[in-house]
Design a protein around this motif. Structure first.
Motif, short mmCIF file in Angstrom:
data_model
loop_
_atom_site.label_atom_id
_atom_site.label_comp_id
_atom_site.label_asym_id
_atom_site.label_seq_id
_atom_site.Cartn_x
_atom_site.Cartn_y
_atom_site.Cartn_z
N PHE A 100 0.83 -1.20 0.00
CA PHE A 100 0.00 0.00 0.00
C PHE A 100 0.86 1.25 0.00
CE2 PHE A 100 -1.95 3.34 2.67
CZ PHE A 100 -3.07 3.63 1.92
N ASP A 101 1.89 1.22 0.85
CA ASP A 101 2.80 2.36 0.98
C ASP A 101 3.37 2.74 -0.38
OD1 ASP A 101 4.77 4.17 1.66
OD2 ASP A 101 5.99 2.75 2.78
N SER A 106 4.18 5.54 -5.35
CA SER A 106 4.22 5.49 -6.81
C SER A 106 3.23 6.48 -7.41
CB SER A 106 3.90 4.08 -7.31
OG SER A 106 4.89 3.15 -6.92
N MET A 107 2.08 6.59 -6.76
CA MET A 107 1.10 7.58 -7.20
C MET A 107 1.65 8.99 -7.07
SD MET A 107 -2.28 5.82 -5.51
CE MET A 107 -3.41 7.17 -5.92
N ALA A 108 2.41 9.24 -5.98
CA ALA A 108 3.01 10.56 -5.80
C ALA A 108 4.00 10.86 -6.92
CB ALA A 108 3.70 10.64 -4.44
N THR A 293 13.25 12.53 -15.11
CA THR A 293 13.92 11.23 -15.04
C THR A 293 13.89 10.68 -13.62
OG1 THR A 293 15.41 11.86 -16.84
CG2 THR A 293 16.08 10.00 -15.48
N ALA A 294 14.08 11.55 -12.64
CA ALA A 294 14.08 11.13 -11.24
C ALA A 294 12.73 10.55 -10.84
CB ALA A 294 14.43 12.32 -10.34
N ALA A 295 11.65 11.21 -11.23
CA ALA A 295 10.33 10.72 -10.88
C ALA A 295 10.04 9.39 -11.55
CB ALA A 295 9.27 11.75 -11.27
N VAL A 296 10.41 9.26 -12.82
CA VAL A 296 10.18 8.01 -13.55
C VAL A 296 11.02 6.89 -12.95
CG1 VAL A 296 10.43 6.85 -15.78
CG2 VAL A 296 9.54 9.19 -15.68
N SER A 301 11.32 1.92 -9.64
CA SER A 301 11.80 1.15 -8.49
C SER A 301 10.64 0.67 -7.62
CB SER A 301 12.75 2.00 -7.64
OG SER A 301 13.96 2.23 -8.31
N PHE A 302 9.68 1.53 -7.38
CA PHE A 302 8.57 1.17 -6.51
C PHE A 302 7.68 0.10 -7.14
CE2 PHE A 302 9.00 5.73 -4.82
CZ PHE A 302 9.94 5.32 -3.89
N LEU A 303 7.47 0.18 -8.45
CA LEU A 303 6.67 -0.84 -9.12
C LEU A 303 7.37 -2.19 -9.05
CD1 LEU A 303 4.07 -1.44 -10.61
CD2 LEU A 303 5.22 -0.83 -12.76
#
Length: 459
Positions: A100-101, A106-108, A293-296, A301-303
């Motif tokens: 969930f976290d 990832s949504m953020a 690039t940082a956000a992607v 990583s989170f996915l």
């Protein structure tokens, strides 16, 4: 152990550089490039102190996780450890809370991708850009883990090199001016002082800063696919914490020295704001590439982590069996797709609440990551008690245990208390307990239903 479902199971294809950069990719993302606006607004230049203190606590949490990961490298990391050393209920809560976290985080990350794209194409709705990147990153996560590791390595390398260049360039502007008068360091105290809002502002800034460090525990998740966990995990943990501190503290220090802290604003990336204001030709465009690039990279990583966590939960019997299936590349394909679909709800949020989605998402993500860290530390206490009872020794012991473990737990309790003082974060104190209660109820329902089969955890 053979996997449930189809495919060939997870494969050990990650080297030390992959593991370090996956963790850096998760930790150096939206929290630094976008969320730092709020922490600077709370603490002023004293935000540098927030990052130093927060980084020290994160090091303790990482060493606790690292000790368990070296002793028993497992897919799902601390969820598997909580299951083994604490209880099946703890494993259930740890795994689903982490999923969930990082679905929320990832949504953020995904929610700000569209805003970065709008820097060049303001006519393109943010939700459209978010949807495109969602599809592309999901596809990357369905290939072999080694290929994924390479992709994440290069994505993370782009922003790390850029951050290093930004720090060096910023220092040159501060010290020499590069053709003009040196900017100097007066901005650190000339606009209300080093801590313009006093101790309260520093403490509130610390709440936002702790969210920024979320993602470093990805090192533990990679242990199940590390080629040589006994060697790579200690090197990665000891190396990544220092590098994150350098990048975070260095970047933030340059930001608040180059530009008055109270003029950075709360919209968009502070880095882009700074270099646009300095009039450096093309710098704002280059930096926007970096923050995008940082956000992607962080989302990537989170996915990855979420797919592996669902895989581990399925092996414990705490999620549907189908989620333990892997494709011919060794990717837990269904876990990746389910996580991507849930993350995709941010596209809807961006459509319904343009410009506000990130604030709400970050508040919920902060309480969730604190729960994850608390579970890691408590599990570590139980892990060490088990080792002592069995007469075993650790190959990578946490320094100062158990005192340091309790210090970290007390610090996290203080962060939760501080969230009550911030209007942006109070919602998290409502959502967090409700979420934990739902997890406990869900576990009880699953226990009563009873699958009648033992867990099967990769080793």
């Amino acid at each position: 152990m053979a996997e449930r479902g189809s495919g060939a199971g997870l494969r050990r294809g990650l080297g030390n550089r992959h593991i370090q950069f996956i963790a850096l990719g998760g930790a150096i993302g939206t929290g630094l490039f976008y969320g730092s606006s709020e922490s600077i607004g709370q603490a002023g230049p004293a935000v540098v102190v927030c990052y130093l203190v927060g980084g020290a606590v994160i090091f303790l949490i990482m060493r606790a996780l690292g000790e368990m990961s070296v002793h028993r490298p497992r897919p799902g990391s601390f969820s598997a450890y909580a299951y083994e050393y604490w209880s099946p209920r703890a494993g259930f809560v740890a795994g689903w809370n982490y999923w969930f976290d990082y679905t929320v985080v990832s949504m953020a990350e995904l929610s700000v991708v569209g805003e970065y794209v709008q820097f060049w194409a303001p006519q393109v709705p943010a939700w459209v850009s978010s949807a495109v990147f969602l599809v592309v990153v999901t596809a990357v996560n369905l290939v072999t883990v080694k290929a994924y590791g390479e992709v994440e390595f290069w994505l993370a390398l782009v922003k790390i090199v850029a951050i290093g260049g930004m720090i060096v360039g910023g220092l040159l502007l501060i010290c020499t001016g590069i053709g003009g008068p040196p900017i100097g360091v007066a901005n650190l105290w000339a606009h209300g002082g080093f801590a313009p809002h006093g101790l309260r502002g520093v403490l509130l800034g610390l709440v936002v800063v702790m969210f920024s460090f979320g993602g470093v525990e990805l090192i533990g998740v990679t242990a199940g696919e590390a080629g040589d966990p006994a060697r790579t995990i200690p090197r990665a943990i000891n190396g990544v914490v220092g590098r994150i501190l350098i990048f975070y503290v260095g970047t933030i220090a340059v930001m608040v020295t180059l530009h008055p802290w109270d003029r950075l604003g709360s919209a968009g990336s502070p880095l882009v704001t700074i270099f646009s204001g300095l009039g450096i030709a093309g710098a704002a465009h280059i930096l926007n590439v970096v923050v995008l690039t940082a956000a992607v990279s962080a989302f990537n990583s989170f996915l990855y982590a979420n797919g592996r966590m669902l895989y581990s939960l399925a092996q414990q019997g705490n999620a549907p069996d189908a989620l333990a299936s892997t494709n011919r590349h060794g990717s837990p394909w269904l876990g990746v797709l389910v996580s991507a679909a849930c993350t995709g709800t941010t596209v809807l949020l961006d459509y319904l609440f343009p410009g506000r989605a990130f604030v709400y998402i970050m508040a919920v993500a902060t309480i969730s990551v604190v729960i994850t860290w608390v579970l890691i530390l408590v599990t570590h206490l139980k892990f060490r008690a088990r080792l002592a009872a069995d007469g075993q020794r650790s190959d990578f012991p946490m320094p100062g245990h158990p005192v340091t473990t309790w210090i970290a737990l007390a610090f996290l309790a203080g962060v939760v208390a501080l969230m009550a003082l911030s209007p942006s974060y109070r919602i998290a104190l409502v959502v967090g307990p409700i979420w934990v209660a739902l997890l406990l109820v869900a576990h009880e329902l699953r226990r009563r239903a009873g699958s009648g089969r033992p867990p099967r955890i990769d080793g």
